[in-house]
Structure formats: C-alpha cells, structure tokens
Design an enzyme around this catalytic site. Sequence first.
Site, PDB file in Angstrom:
ATOM      1  N   ASP A   1     -19.819  -4.436  -2.789  1.00 33.62           N
ATOM      2  CA  ASP A   1     -20.814  -3.410  -3.127  1.00 33.62           C
ATOM      3  C   ASP A   1     -20.596  -2.310  -2.081  1.00 33.62           C
ATOM      4  O   ASP A   1     -19.507  -2.243  -1.481  1.00 33.62           O
ATOM      5  CB  ASP A   1     -22.241  -3.989  -3.087  1.00 33.62           C
TER       6      ASP A   1
ATOM      7  N   LYS B   1     -27.628 -11.129  -5.060  1.00 34.13           N
ATOM      8  CA  LYS B   1     -27.137 -10.016  -4.224  1.00 34.13           C
ATOM      9  C   LYS B   1     -27.249 -10.430  -2.770  1.00 34.13           C
ATOM     10  O   LYS B   1     -28.107 -11.248  -2.411  1.00 34.13           O
ATOM     11  CB  LYS B   1     -27.992  -8.764  -4.454  1.00 34.13           C
TER      12      LYS B   1
END
Length: 444
Positions: free
Chosen positions: A164, A124
């Site tokens: 995201d 991430k």
Amino acid sequence: MKASEVLDNLKRRFPNEPEYHQAVSEVLGTIEEVYNEHPEFEKSNLIERLCIPDRIFSFRVTWMDDKGQIQTNMGYRIQHNNAIGPYKGGIRFHASVNQSILKFLAFEQTFKNSLTTLPMGGGKGGSDFSPRGKSNAEIMRFCQAFVLELWRHIGPDTDVPAGDIGVGGREVAYMYGMYKKLARENTGTFTGKGIEFGGSLIRPEATGYGNVYFLLQMLKTRGIDIKGKVVTVSGSGNVAQYTVEKLIALGAKVVTMSDSDGYIYDPDGIDRTKLDYIMELKNLYRGRIREYAEQYGVKYVPGARPWGEKCDIAMPSATQNELDGDDARTLLANGCIAVSEGANMPSTPEAIEEFLKARILYAPGKAANAGGVSVSGLEMTQNAQKLSWSAEEVDQKLQSIMENIHEQCVKYGQQADGYVNYVKGANVAGFMKVAKAMMAQGIL
Ligand code: GLU
C-alpha cells in the site's frame, strides 16, 4: 438496531476515529434499502458485526537506524472480516498511520474484495514508520523487525498482506524473506512479490490499469471516447504511474502528477519519455516531483493539489481525503465529466455529494481501484497451483474482473431515471455478498 443507530453507537464506542466513522457512514448511508428488505439482518445484528473488525493486533517494532540509534514504531494488523475468504489487504508505512486509518482501510477492503468476485476477506496493516529519507538498509531492518511480530498472525490461508502507500516491491520482498525464515513455508503468504519468487506479472500495473479499465466502462455508458481527453492525476507512486501509463497508451493527455509536497502541471501532457523519467525519479532515486518541473521547465505548485487545473477527467491516486467539497466544485465548474478513484477514499463526503448532485460519472475507490487486489488474488491462485501465467492472461482476467465490477455497480446502482450511482452500486453489491456469507455461517 437500525442501520443509522449503528453508526452513532460506533462513534460512541470508538471515539477519535474520524476516518473509520467516515468509511462506515458512507456504506451505511447507501445500504439502508436492502437492509430493510432483509429483517433477518437486523435480528442477527449483522451490521454491527460487519463494521467491527474480527480482531486487531498492535505491537511495538524496534529497529536500529544507520547511526546505531534504537528506534521504535507502532505496528498493526487489522483482520476485519473473513466470511468469503482469508483476510487480504495491504500494509501501509506512513507517518500518519493510526488505528482509525487502518480500520477505515480494512473496512473498505472487505467490500472491495467482495466485489472482485474472488474469495478474499478484508484486512489491512501498517506502521507509523515513515520511509521518507530512510536508507535501503534502514528499510530492510525495519521490514524485518515488523515481520518478527507480524508473522505469527498471517499465513496463506489465514491472512495475506501486500503493499500500500510506502510499501512496494522492495518492502514486500524484505518482509517475505523474513517471513519465510520464521514460518518455514514457501506458499506465498504475501502478494506483490518479485517475479522471480512467486510474484505475478501485471501486479505492479494492476491498480492503475484497472482504474483506467473501469473508467472506460463508465465512459462507454455515455458513448464517450477517452482519446484526446485531458486528465488530472494526483500522486506519483505505483497507482498513479500505471494509471498514467495506460492513459498515454490510450491517447489521453495527462497534465498533472503530484506528491505530498506539491504538484506539477505540464500543458503538453506527460508522454512516455517523461513518464519514464518520473518512474526512475520515484522508484530508483526516491526523489520529489518538483524535479520534473526543473527537468522539463513546467509549472510546479508547492503545497497544493492539482484539482484547480482544467480537465475532462480527474483520477485521484494519492491518499484519503485529498479532494474536498471546494475541489469538487472547482472541477465541476471547469467541466470535469468523470472522476475515477485510484486511491482509497480520496474524496470527502462533501465532494462525493457534489459529484452525485452534478450527475457526472463518479467511481469510488472500492470499485475503481479493485484491480490491484484482484491481481493479488490471481497471484494467490498461481502460487497455489505452483504456476505462473503470461502477462496477457493476467491482463485479460483483470479486464474481465473490472467489467464485472462495473456490471455489479450498474445492477445495484442504476436509478429509475437511468443515472448510475456507483457509490450505492458498489456498496450494495459488496455488502450483499459478505452479508449472505455471514448469515449462512451462523453467529460468530
Ligand atoms: N493496498 C491495495 C488496496 O488498497 C492492495 C491490497 C492487496 O493487494 O492485497 O487494495
């Protein structure tokens, strides 16, 4: 070290990272049984190795705003675990981004990606840059500056970022454009790309559609029809929009959507025309959900979340910890029978406890929202083959992946009395695959 000791140890070594502790605690709380069945895991200190990211890059991002002023932000990429495939996971741009939040997301992503059946590790990244109120030119300059640092850490077989919160098609395109200039290769190191340059059909829809497909599987176990069910959805970004689109198509009635300023309640239900309005408002004009209430003359509640509204099904699709214990108790008191998470870790531990205690259908994000990264995986396959599949083909594959994830949850989460604990099911299934891959590959 015992699984429970690992958490205390992590808290001591990495203090002030509450979201990371929360995500680790949820997983460790459910895998104890299988962990104890495999003494070799403890011998090789597997849990600790699985909880601490392989590496973390952090860097300064410097960019010029429209007034000619020089701004700085922090940029990060967490490469959590690549035992089953290249690091894979989105990039988040939001003022709240810090190492704790990205560590929780990268940790979750590792188990989620394991569940998808596709060969993807977990990662991430992101920045504390806030896209709110920024011009298109500012967004472009920021994305380019971010990639100027990030590009050397990523690649089609090492680490593949995507979107995201705060990062959609526009941002991925700017980042990918800059990446290609620097890396001089065109093999699709990002997913969520535009359809003209290697993107996959159904990728924008995938997280929302996937969540509804998962919900349908859960409802099927109790013989419940989605048609006519009243659904509260939070959020109004990519995940929420396509969740609502699929729900409308299946005849459910969606009564709420929200953004960080408040929520709207439409007792007649958001229909296709109204959803088109929201999509234009959010994706084109980057406006606020309040404007929907003005447009259609419905209730707008500032500074609140929609969980106080009566519903059969709740689909939190905004952000982490957006639904707490009190919200859960209100939902249950109002007769809610199912909660399926489009966001990552939207329910607090107390809320999850309430749902499980009430024995309702409750799907954690790492299972229910895995459709997004699944279609990212399919985008990687298409890029590797230098082919693009039809929407029907991708949608079909997405549906069977979500069915498969549901099956894994039932396999590992069904209790003696028949109740399916999807939290346990998802965690054990996701954990076992990564654990076995790590054991096979030696002490690294
Ligand atoms: N950010 C999404 C997630 O939380 C998608 C990640 C991806 O497509 O790599 O799963």
